[in-house]
Write an enzyme that holds these catalytic residues in place. Structure first.
Site, PDB file in Angstrom:
ATOM      1  N   CYS A   1       0.699  -0.771  -0.171  1.00  0.00           N
ATOM      2  CA  CYS A   1      -0.233  -0.070  -0.343  1.00  0.00           C
ATOM      3  C   CYS A   1       0.277   1.887  -0.233  1.00  0.00           C
ATOM      4  CB  CYS A   1      -0.960  -0.288   1.144  1.00  0.00           C
ATOM      5  SG  CYS A   1      -2.244   1.708   1.472  1.00  0.00           S
TER       6      CYS A   1
ATOM      7  N   CYS B   1      -0.336   3.725   2.058  1.00  0.00           N
ATOM      8  CA  CYS B   1       0.074   3.920   3.885  1.00  0.00           C
ATOM      9  C   CYS B   1       1.327   4.329   4.279  1.00  0.00           C
ATOM     10  CB  CYS B   1      -0.312   2.641   3.927  1.00  0.00           C
ATOM     11  SG  CYS B   1      -1.964   1.812   3.412  1.00  0.00           S
ATOM     12  N   ASP B   2       2.317   3.809   4.007  1.00  0.00           N
ATOM     13  CA  ASP B   2       3.884   3.581   4.173  1.00  0.00           C
ATOM     14  C   ASP B   2       4.522   4.598   3.284  1.00  0.00           C
ATOM     15  OD1 ASP B   2       2.585   1.437   5.422  1.00  0.00           O
ATOM     16  OD2 ASP B   2       3.486   0.351   4.662  1.00  0.00           O
TER      17      ASP B   2
HETATM   18  C1  LIG Z   1       0.426  -4.009   6.099  1.00  0.00           C
HETATM   19  C2  LIG Z   1      -0.032  -3.582   6.055  1.00  0.00           C
HETATM   20  C3  LIG Z   1      -0.604  -2.009   6.092  1.00  0.00           C
HETATM   21  C4  LIG Z   1      -1.464  -1.365   5.722  1.00  0.00           C
HETATM   22  N1  LIG Z   1      -1.485   0.098   6.566  1.00  0.00           N
HETATM   23  C5  LIG Z   1      -2.838   0.912   6.071  1.00  0.00           C
HETATM   24  C6  LIG Z   1      -2.319   2.199   6.757  1.00  0.00           C
HETATM   25  O1  LIG Z   1      -1.522   2.638   7.328  1.00  0.00           O
HETATM   26  N2  LIG Z   1      -4.023   3.093   6.148  1.00  0.00           N
HETATM   27  C7  LIG Z   1      -5.069   2.722   6.270  1.00  0.00           C
HETATM   28  O2  LIG Z   1      -5.519   3.196   5.886  1.00  0.00           O
HETATM   29  N3  LIG Z   1      -4.823   1.451   4.898  1.00  0.00           N
HETATM   30  C8  LIG Z   1      -4.042   0.750   5.857  1.00  0.00           C
HETATM   31  N4  LIG Z   1      -3.391  -0.135   4.761  1.00  0.00           N
HETATM   32  C9  LIG Z   1      -5.385  -0.765   4.158  1.00  0.00           C
HETATM   33  C10 LIG Z   1      -6.224  -1.177   5.374  1.00  0.00           C
HETATM   34  O3  LIG Z   1      -5.222  -1.993   6.545  1.00  0.00           O
HETATM   35  C11 LIG Z   1      -7.464  -2.298   5.246  1.00  0.00           C
HETATM   36  O4  LIG Z   1      -7.783  -1.592   3.395  1.00  0.00           O
HETATM   37  C12 LIG Z   1      -8.932  -2.116   5.832  1.00  0.00           C
HETATM   38  O5  LIG Z   1      -7.794  -2.848   6.135  1.00  0.00           O
HETATM   39  C13 LIG Z   1     -10.135  -3.725   4.729  1.00  0.00           C
HETATM   40  O6  LIG Z   1     -10.725  -3.434   5.830  1.00  0.00           O
HETATM   41  P1  LIG Z   1     -11.772  -4.446   5.771  1.00  0.00           P
HETATM   42  O7  LIG Z   1     -12.549  -4.737   7.611  1.00  0.00           O
HETATM   43  O8  LIG Z   1     -12.786  -3.925   4.357  1.00  0.00           O
HETATM   44  O9  LIG Z   1     -11.258  -6.029   5.473  1.00  0.00           O
HETATM   45  P2  LIG Z   1      -9.958  -6.406   6.214  1.00  0.00           P
HETATM   46  O10 LIG Z   1      -9.199  -5.705   7.197  1.00  0.00           O
HETATM   47  O11 LIG Z   1      -9.687  -7.055   4.771  1.00  0.00           O
HETATM   48  O12 LIG Z   1     -10.634  -7.084   7.278  1.00  0.00           O
HETATM   49  C14 LIG Z   1     -11.691  -8.826   7.161  1.00  0.00           C
HETATM   50  C15 LIG Z   1     -11.865  -9.353   7.895  1.00  0.00           C
HETATM   51  O13 LIG Z   1     -13.021 -10.430   7.745  1.00  0.00           O
HETATM   52  C16 LIG Z   1     -12.708 -11.187   8.331  1.00  0.00           C
HETATM   53  N5  LIG Z   1     -12.897 -12.739   7.708  1.00  0.00           N
HETATM   54  C17 LIG Z   1     -12.608 -13.199   6.450  1.00  0.00           C
HETATM   55  N6  LIG Z   1     -12.609 -14.366   5.362  1.00  0.00           N
HETATM   56  C18 LIG Z   1     -13.355 -15.027   6.969  1.00  0.00           C
HETATM   57  C19 LIG Z   1     -14.297 -15.675   6.945  1.00  0.00           C
HETATM   58  N7  LIG Z   1     -14.599 -17.233   5.959  1.00  0.00           N
HETATM   59  N8  LIG Z   1     -14.899 -15.882   8.328  1.00  0.00           N
HETATM   60  C20 LIG Z   1     -15.147 -14.314   9.130  1.00  0.00           C
HETATM   61  N9  LIG Z   1     -14.887 -13.578   8.702  1.00  0.00           N
HETATM   62  C21 LIG Z   1     -13.705 -13.579   7.793  1.00  0.00           C
HETATM   63  C22 LIG Z   1     -11.149 -11.503   8.782  1.00  0.00           C
HETATM   64  O14 LIG Z   1     -10.698 -12.409  10.188  1.00  0.00           O
HETATM   65  C23 LIG Z   1     -10.852  -9.926   9.093  1.00  0.00           C
HETATM   66  O15 LIG Z   1     -12.002  -9.766  10.641  1.00  0.00           O
HETATM   67  C24 LIG Z   1      -2.735  -2.006   5.489  1.00  0.00           C
HETATM   68  C25 LIG Z   1      -2.926  -2.874   4.815  1.00  0.00           C
HETATM   69  C26 LIG Z   1      -1.373  -3.866   5.295  1.00  0.00           C
HETATM   70  C27 LIG Z   1      -1.803  -5.171   4.834  1.00  0.00           C
END
Ligand SMILES: Cc1cc2nc3c(=O)[nH]c(=O)nc-3n(C[C@H](O)[C@H](O)[C@H](O)COP(=O)(O)OP(=O)(O)OC[C@H]3O[C@@H](n4cnc5c(N)ncnc54)[C@H](O)[C@@H]3O)c2cc1C
Length: 312
Positions: free
Chosen positions: A136, A139-140
């Site tokens: 990302c 982010c970084d």
């Molecule tokens: C290393 C890294 C650093 C990042 N840094 C930043 C940053 O500094 N700033 C920023 O704004 N964004 C950052 N991001 C991006 C940000 O983390 C994501 O955009 C955000 O987390 C997405 O949120 P979400 O809730 O849509 O999904 P996710 O965060 O992907 O969460 C998905 C959830 O679904 C659950 N899940 C998946 N499969 C199942 C299943 N079968 N049954 C039940 N639950 C399930 C998982 O356990 C998890 O709890 C970063 C991403 C990464 C990988």
């Protein structure tokens, strides 16, 4: 396995989208059940410093932010189940969500199961995530000011991110396994004419090496087989994005890129089924945007359940 219980609202996923949805739905007294999956707090939990989430001028750890979200949701009555969804049946209402212990039925569902960035699957990649391996740029970027970095990929997102990263980095080298790009010609031209960008084509990363952080890459030319060690300050990998949609294939409409199709109210094509965060977002993929979508989905679900406007 039998029925565990019926709920008004189940939220699938405990990343920023699911947790924000839980805060809003719990405040609306829907007593949502959050099924967390295995990555409590989602992708954000993988990073030790989030510097772009509003309200934290000095940044906050991903885990710490997730814990605060959870605490806030629980304070209003959300319940959490640390389990993985194994199947979802949307063919009849109430809908059924199966987990390891049995089935839940639910009137409404918010799907917030996120996405995974495609990995190179090479030695060193997992080890250095957050310490020189990033997926990302937004982010970084600030951690790479005046650094010499590498970007892997040949599609639109790789080239867009590489161009963006030149605002911070001293140099950006794009490593791509072919000598042509999938990205559009305008973007390619912008990358090719950017003085900070250079290219390592027909090349693949075989290993990421370092000590405290990433120091070097082992890169192979796919045409000649020649291997070289290349010093680097960091590697950004943009080779694709896989939304976690496998349970919804054939049940919900999807966008061509594989995200769930939703309208501006976060509604999928099934009544009472909403989606939020990266599982339905091919564009922004941030904590704040995912959290915003989760809040919007919960408001829509609340209206749907209160007024029965979903039309069950
Ligand atoms: C290393 C890294 C650093 C990042 N840094 C930043 C940053 O500094 N700033 C920023 O704004 N964004 C950052 N991001 C991006 C940000 O983390 C994501 O955009 C955000 O987390 C997405 O949120 P979400 O809730 O849509 O999904 P996710 O965060 O992907 O969460 C998905 C959830 O679904 C659950 N899940 C998946 N499969 C199942 C299943 N079968 N049954 C039940 N639950 C399930 C998982 O356990 C998890 O709890 C970063 C991403 C990464 C990988």
């Amino acid at each position: 396995m039998g029925l565990i219980e019926h709920r008004q609202l189940i939220i699938l996923g405990a990343g920023p989208a699911g947790l924000s949805a839980a805060i809003y739905a719990a405040r609306a007294e829907l007593k949502p059940l959050v099924i967390t999956g295995m990555v409590l707090y989602g992708q954000a939990s993988l990073t030790y410093a989030i510097e772009n989430y509003p309200g934290f001028p000095n940044g906050i750890g991903g885990m710490q932010l997730g814990q605060l979200f959870e605490e806030q949701a629980k304070a209003f009555g959300a319940e959490f189940l640390f389990d993985e969804v194994q199947a979802v049946d949307l063919s009849k209402h109430p809908y059924t969500v199966s987990v390891s212990g049995g089935d839940y039925t639910t009137d409404a569902l918010i799907i917030a199961m996120g996405a995974n960035n495609k990995r190179l699957n090479v030695p060193g990649e997992e080890e250095f995530i957050g310490r020189g391996v990033s997926y990302c740029g937004t982010c970084d970027c600030r951690f790479y000011r005046d650094k010499d970095i590498h970007v892997v990929g040949g599609g639109d997102s790789a080239l867009e991110e590489a161009i963006f990263l030149t605002r911070f980095a001293h140099s950006v080298t794009i490593i791509h396994r072919r000598d042509t790009f999938r990205a559009g010609p305008i973007l390619e031209n912008r990358a090719r004419t950017n003085p900070k960008i250079s290219f390592l084509l027909d090349s693949v990363v075989k290993e990421i090496r370092g000590h405290e952080g990433v120091d070097e890459l082992l890169v192979e030319n796919v045409k000649t087989g020649e291997k070289n060690i290349i010093p680097t300050d960091g590697i950004f990998i943009f080779i694709g994005h896989s939304p976690n949609t496998k349970f919804f294939e054939g049940q919900l409409e999807m966008e061509p890129g594989g995200t769930l199709k939703i309208n501006e109210l976060m509604e999928t094509n099934k009544k009472g089924v909403f989606a939020a965060g990266e599982i339905a977002d091919p564009h922004f993929r941030q904590v704040v945007t995912s959290a915003g979508m989760g809040a919007a989905a919960a408001i829509s679900a609340t209206r749907c359940l209160e007024t029965m406007s979903c039309g069950f």
